[in-house]
Design a protein around this motif. Structure first.
Motif, PDB file in Angstrom:
ATOM      1  N   TYR A   1       0.816  -1.216   0.000  1.00  0.00           N
ATOM      2  CA  TYR A   1       0.000   0.000   0.000  1.00  0.00           C
ATOM      3  C   TYR A   1       0.848   1.264   0.000  1.00  0.00           C
ATOM      4  CZ  TYR A   1      -4.545  -2.130  -0.015  1.00  0.00           C
ATOM      5  OH  TYR A   1      -5.668  -2.792  -0.412  1.00  0.00           O
ATOM      6  N   SER A   2       2.057   1.213   0.552  1.00  0.00           N
ATOM      7  CA  SER A   2       2.964   2.358   0.456  1.00  0.00           C
ATOM      8  C   SER A   2       3.377   2.584  -0.988  1.00  0.00           C
ATOM      9  CB  SER A   2       4.205   2.133   1.317  1.00  0.00           C
ATOM     10  OG  SER A   2       3.856   2.023   2.664  1.00  0.00           O
ATOM     11  N   PHE A   3       3.709   1.507  -1.689  1.00  0.00           N
ATOM     12  CA  PHE A   3       4.084   1.624  -3.103  1.00  0.00           C
ATOM     13  C   PHE A   3       2.896   2.079  -3.936  1.00  0.00           C
ATOM     14  CE2 PHE A   3       4.893  -0.114  -7.374  1.00  0.00           C
ATOM     15  CZ  PHE A   3       6.077   0.552  -7.645  1.00  0.00           C
ATOM     16  N   THR A   4       1.715   1.545  -3.655  1.00  0.00           N
ATOM     17  CA  THR A   4       0.510   1.937  -4.390  1.00  0.00           C
ATOM     18  C   THR A   4       0.217   3.419  -4.185  1.00  0.00           C
ATOM     19  OG1 THR A   4      -0.385  -0.293  -4.175  1.00  0.00           O
ATOM     20  CG2 THR A   4      -1.952   1.447  -4.689  1.00  0.00           C
ATOM     21  N   LEU A   5       0.376   3.906  -2.974  1.00  0.00           N
ATOM     22  CA  LEU A   5       0.153   5.325  -2.699  1.00  0.00           C
ATOM     23  C   LEU A   5       1.174   6.186  -3.444  1.00  0.00           C
ATOM     24  CD1 LEU A   5      -1.589   7.305  -1.040  1.00  0.00           C
ATOM     25  CD2 LEU A   5       0.131   7.117   0.765  1.00  0.00           C
ATOM     26  N   LEU A   6       2.416   5.752  -3.486  1.00  0.00           N
ATOM     27  CA  LEU A   6       3.452   6.472  -4.216  1.00  0.00           C
ATOM     28  C   LEU A   6       3.110   6.556  -5.702  1.00  0.00           C
ATOM     29  CD1 LEU A   6       6.332   7.750  -4.187  1.00  0.00           C
ATOM     30  CD2 LEU A   6       7.164   5.449  -4.708  1.00  0.00           C
ATOM     31  N   VAL A   7       2.676   5.459  -6.286  1.00  0.00           N
ATOM     32  CA  VAL A   7       2.305   5.450  -7.706  1.00  0.00           C
ATOM     33  C   VAL A   7       1.074   6.326  -7.940  1.00  0.00           C
ATOM     34  CG1 VAL A   7       1.564   3.991  -9.631  1.00  0.00           C
ATOM     35  CG2 VAL A   7       3.375   3.206  -8.110  1.00  0.00           C
ATOM     36  N   GLY A   8       0.128   6.320  -7.011  1.00  0.00           N
ATOM     37  CA  GLY A   8      -1.050   7.177  -7.128  1.00  0.00           C
ATOM     38  C   GLY A   8      -0.685   8.649  -7.122  1.00  0.00           C
ATOM     39  N   PHE A   9       0.215   9.050  -6.223  1.00  0.00           N
ATOM     40  CA  PHE A   9       0.662  10.450  -6.194  1.00  0.00           C
ATOM     41  C   PHE A   9       1.480  10.796  -7.437  1.00  0.00           C
ATOM     42  CE2 PHE A   9       0.232  10.504  -1.358  1.00  0.00           C
ATOM     43  CZ  PHE A   9      -0.991  11.141  -1.431  1.00  0.00           C
ATOM     44  N   ALA A  10       2.226   9.825  -7.961  1.00  0.00           N
ATOM     45  CA  ALA A  10       2.960  10.062  -9.212  1.00  0.00           C
ATOM     46  C   ALA A  10       1.981  10.290 -10.369  1.00  0.00           C
ATOM     47  CB  ALA A  10       3.884   8.884  -9.511  1.00  0.00           C
ATOM     48  N   CYS A  11       0.856   9.597 -10.362  1.00  0.00           N
ATOM     49  CA  CYS A  11      -0.179   9.828 -11.385  1.00  0.00           C
ATOM     50  C   CYS A  11      -0.704  11.256 -11.302  1.00  0.00           C
ATOM     51  CB  CYS A  11      -1.336   8.844 -11.219  1.00  0.00           C
ATOM     52  SG  CYS A  11      -0.987   7.173 -11.748  1.00  0.00           S
ATOM     53  N   VAL A  12      -0.939  11.734 -10.093  1.00  0.00           N
ATOM     54  CA  VAL A  12      -1.399  13.118  -9.910  1.00  0.00           C
ATOM     55  C   VAL A  12      -0.334  14.089 -10.419  1.00  0.00           C
ATOM     56  CG1 VAL A  12      -2.000  14.873  -8.193  1.00  0.00           C
ATOM     57  CG2 VAL A  12      -2.900  12.555  -7.972  1.00  0.00           C
ATOM     58  N   TYR A  13       0.926  13.824 -10.087  1.00  0.00           N
ATOM     59  CA  TYR A  13       2.022  14.682 -10.529  1.00  0.00           C
ATOM     60  C   TYR A  13       2.077  14.755 -12.056  1.00  0.00           C
ATOM     61  CZ  TYR A  13       6.744  16.084 -11.772  1.00  0.00           C
ATOM     62  OH  TYR A  13       7.818  16.701 -12.352  1.00  0.00           O
ATOM     63  N   PHE A  14       2.070  13.586 -12.722  1.00  0.00           N
ATOM     64  CA  PHE A  14       2.164  13.578 -14.179  1.00  0.00           C
ATOM     65  C   PHE A  14       0.908  14.128 -14.843  1.00  0.00           C
ATOM     66  CE2 PHE A  14       5.712  10.703 -13.432  1.00  0.00           C
ATOM     67  CZ  PHE A  14       6.626  11.166 -14.369  1.00  0.00           C
ATOM     68  N   ALA A  15      -0.240  14.010 -14.184  1.00  0.00           N
ATOM     69  CA  ALA A  15      -1.478  14.549 -14.761  1.00  0.00           C
ATOM     70  C   ALA A  15      -1.452  16.067 -14.802  1.00  0.00           C
ATOM     71  CB  ALA A  15      -2.678  14.055 -13.966  1.00  0.00           C
ATOM     72  N   PHE A  16      -0.878  16.687 -13.788  1.00  0.00           N
ATOM     73  CA  PHE A  16      -0.917  18.145 -13.695  1.00  0.00           C
ATOM     74  C   PHE A  16       0.422  18.812 -13.980  1.00  0.00           C
ATOM     75  CE2 PHE A  16      -4.548  16.774 -11.107  1.00  0.00           C
ATOM     76  CZ  PHE A  16      -5.536  17.465 -11.793  1.00  0.00           C
TER      77      PHE A  16
END
Length: 128
Positions: free
Chosen positions: A108-123
């Motif tokens: 879940y730590s890795f999943t959260l990191l990838v989720g925040f990376a998605c937000v970063y790349f989206a914006f």
């Protein structure tokens, strides 16, 4: 890192997790500490695996799209899925009192990191 490379990484991550859910559902349940799995849990995980693989195919086919808005929308959707999964897992652990093991916290730590990376790349491109 280019956005298209991140999307390829995200698709590979989806193929791996989807493949684990589809082809080894009992092992996936065992990683989270569930030793006795019935056929209903196995079937549900297999359906989730198919959905993960389907999302990965959509990501892979859309990675070089010239429409920046559609790429952004895909990444926002993936961020919602990943961060939502983490929030639901934390709710289950802290409110419902489902026991969590080390694999849960690492995953879940890795999943959260990838989720925040998605937000970063989206914006990221919007800020320029």
């Amino acid at each position: 890192m280019k956005t298209s490379y991140f999307i390829i990484f995200l698709a590979i991550y989806g193929f791996i997790t989807g493949g684990m859910l589809l082809f080894n559902p009992s092992g996936s349940l065992g990683n989270f500490g569930i030793t006795s799995s019935d056929k209903y849990h196995i079937l549900i995980l297999q359906y989730l695996g198919i959905a993960d693989i389907g999302l990965s195919i959509i990501l892979l086919l859309s990675r070089n799209s010239i429409d920046k808005l559609s790429i952004r929308n895909l990444l926002i959707g993936m961020a919602f899925i990943l961060i939502g999964n983490v929030l639901k897992g934390l709710y289950d652990v802290f409110v419902v009192h489902i026991p969590a093991n080390t694999y849960f916290w690492v995953d879940y730590s890795f999943t959260l990191l990838v989720g925040f990376a998605c937000v970063y790349f989206a914006f990221r491109d919007k800020a320029k």
